[in-house]
Design a protein around this motif. Sequence first.
Motif, short mmCIF file in Angstrom:
data_model
loop_
_atom_site.label_atom_id
_atom_site.label_comp_id
_atom_site.label_asym_id
_atom_site.label_seq_id
_atom_site.Cartn_x
_atom_site.Cartn_y
_atom_site.Cartn_z
N PHE A 227 -6.73 16.77 13.32
CA PHE A 227 -5.33 16.82 12.93
C PHE A 227 -5.09 16.43 11.48
N ALA A 228 -6.03 15.71 10.89
CA ALA A 228 -5.79 15.18 9.55
C ALA A 228 -7.11 14.85 8.85
N THR A 229 -7.01 14.73 7.55
CA THR A 229 -8.06 14.13 6.76
C THR A 229 -7.67 12.67 6.61
N VAL A 230 -8.56 11.77 6.98
CA VAL A 230 -8.26 10.34 6.90
C VAL A 230 -8.84 9.80 5.59
N LYS A 231 -7.97 9.19 4.78
CA LYS A 231 -8.39 8.64 3.50
C LYS A 231 -7.77 7.27 3.27
N THR A 232 -8.36 6.53 2.36
CA THR A 232 -7.76 5.27 1.91
C THR A 232 -6.78 5.56 0.77
N VAL A 233 -5.97 4.59 0.45
CA VAL A 233 -5.04 4.75 -0.66
C VAL A 233 -5.81 5.00 -1.96
N ALA A 234 -6.88 4.25 -2.18
CA ALA A 234 -7.67 4.43 -3.39
C ALA A 234 -8.22 5.84 -3.50
N GLU A 235 -8.66 6.42 -2.39
CA GLU A 235 -9.16 7.79 -2.41
C GLU A 235 -8.03 8.78 -2.72
N ILE A 236 -6.87 8.52 -2.18
CA ILE A 236 -5.73 9.42 -2.40
C ILE A 236 -5.27 9.40 -3.85
N ILE A 237 -5.18 8.22 -4.43
CA ILE A 237 -4.65 8.12 -5.78
C ILE A 237 -5.73 8.23 -6.84
N VAL B 73 -2.63 17.84 6.50
CA VAL B 73 -2.20 16.44 6.66
C VAL B 73 -3.27 15.47 6.16
N THR B 74 -2.84 14.52 5.35
CA THR B 74 -3.68 13.39 4.95
C THR B 74 -3.09 12.14 5.58
N PHE B 75 -3.93 11.38 6.26
CA PHE B 75 -3.52 10.15 6.93
C PHE B 75 -4.04 8.98 6.11
N ALA B 76 -3.13 8.22 5.51
CA ALA B 76 -3.49 7.10 4.64
C ALA B 76 -3.75 5.86 5.50
N GLN C 48 0.82 -1.20 0.00
CA GLN C 48 0.00 0.00 0.00
C GLN C 48 0.87 1.27 0.00
N ALA C 49 1.92 1.26 0.80
CA ALA C 49 2.84 2.40 0.81
C ALA C 49 3.48 2.55 -0.57
N GLY C 50 3.81 1.44 -1.20
CA GLY C 50 4.39 1.47 -2.54
C GLY C 50 3.46 2.11 -3.57
N ARG C 51 2.17 1.86 -3.44
CA ARG C 51 1.20 2.50 -4.34
C ARG C 51 1.22 4.02 -4.16
N LEU C 52 1.30 4.44 -2.90
CA LEU C 52 1.38 5.89 -2.63
C LEU C 52 2.68 6.48 -3.17
N VAL C 53 3.77 5.75 -3.02
CA VAL C 53 5.07 6.22 -3.53
C VAL C 53 5.00 6.38 -5.04
N ASP C 54 4.46 5.39 -5.74
CA ASP C 54 4.34 5.48 -7.19
C ASP C 54 3.50 6.69 -7.60
#
Length: 194
Positions: A182-192, A132-135, A31-37
């Motif tokens: 403190f943050a907006t909480v999102k999933t990886v799919a929402e972020i990307i 801040v976005t919290f994945a 999941q972190a790798g998807r965010l990195v890409d």
Amino acid sequence: MTKALIVIDVQESFRARPLWRTTDNQDVAEQAGRLVDHARAAGDLVIWVVHEEPGTGNTFDPVNGFVRVMDELKPAADEPLLVKRVHNAFTGTDLQHRLTVAGVRSVTVCGLRTEQCVETTARVASDLGYDVTFAIDATATNPIPHPDAPAGQTVEELLADPRTLSAADVSARTVYALAGRFATVKTVAEIIGE
């Protein structure tokens, strides 16, 4: 550049511990790798952070060879790798300086452990004025023993103790504590944007 991804403690130290098998998100590196890409494709800054505890003899002691980014993740040569010794990625590192120099105003955080280093970094980032976005699904944690539990519990004892806070409850509490404060909480799919 106004955005940065901070990948916190996605390191082999955690996989080397017996507690790893209780981790709620075994796919945290993927999941972190998807965010990195995604961040790289967008031209955003990617910053890697690892935690070390020199002289302890545990998996966070650099002499044991586990204080490195998980093997399936590959930091690029131009992406900073910061080493921390406390729960947040700002104290004792030059993270804030790097973000300021790069003109970053918005950060996404992910990594291990959900309620410790990732949450603490999110809170400090918010206090410093970052958006801040919290994945949440690119973080991972373990069950937490009750404060009165005996020291040195085995994994089996931890899991058998009805007072143990489950990893799912830890993650849920983190969402409640961070969201809208403190943050907006999102999933990886929402972020990307999937």
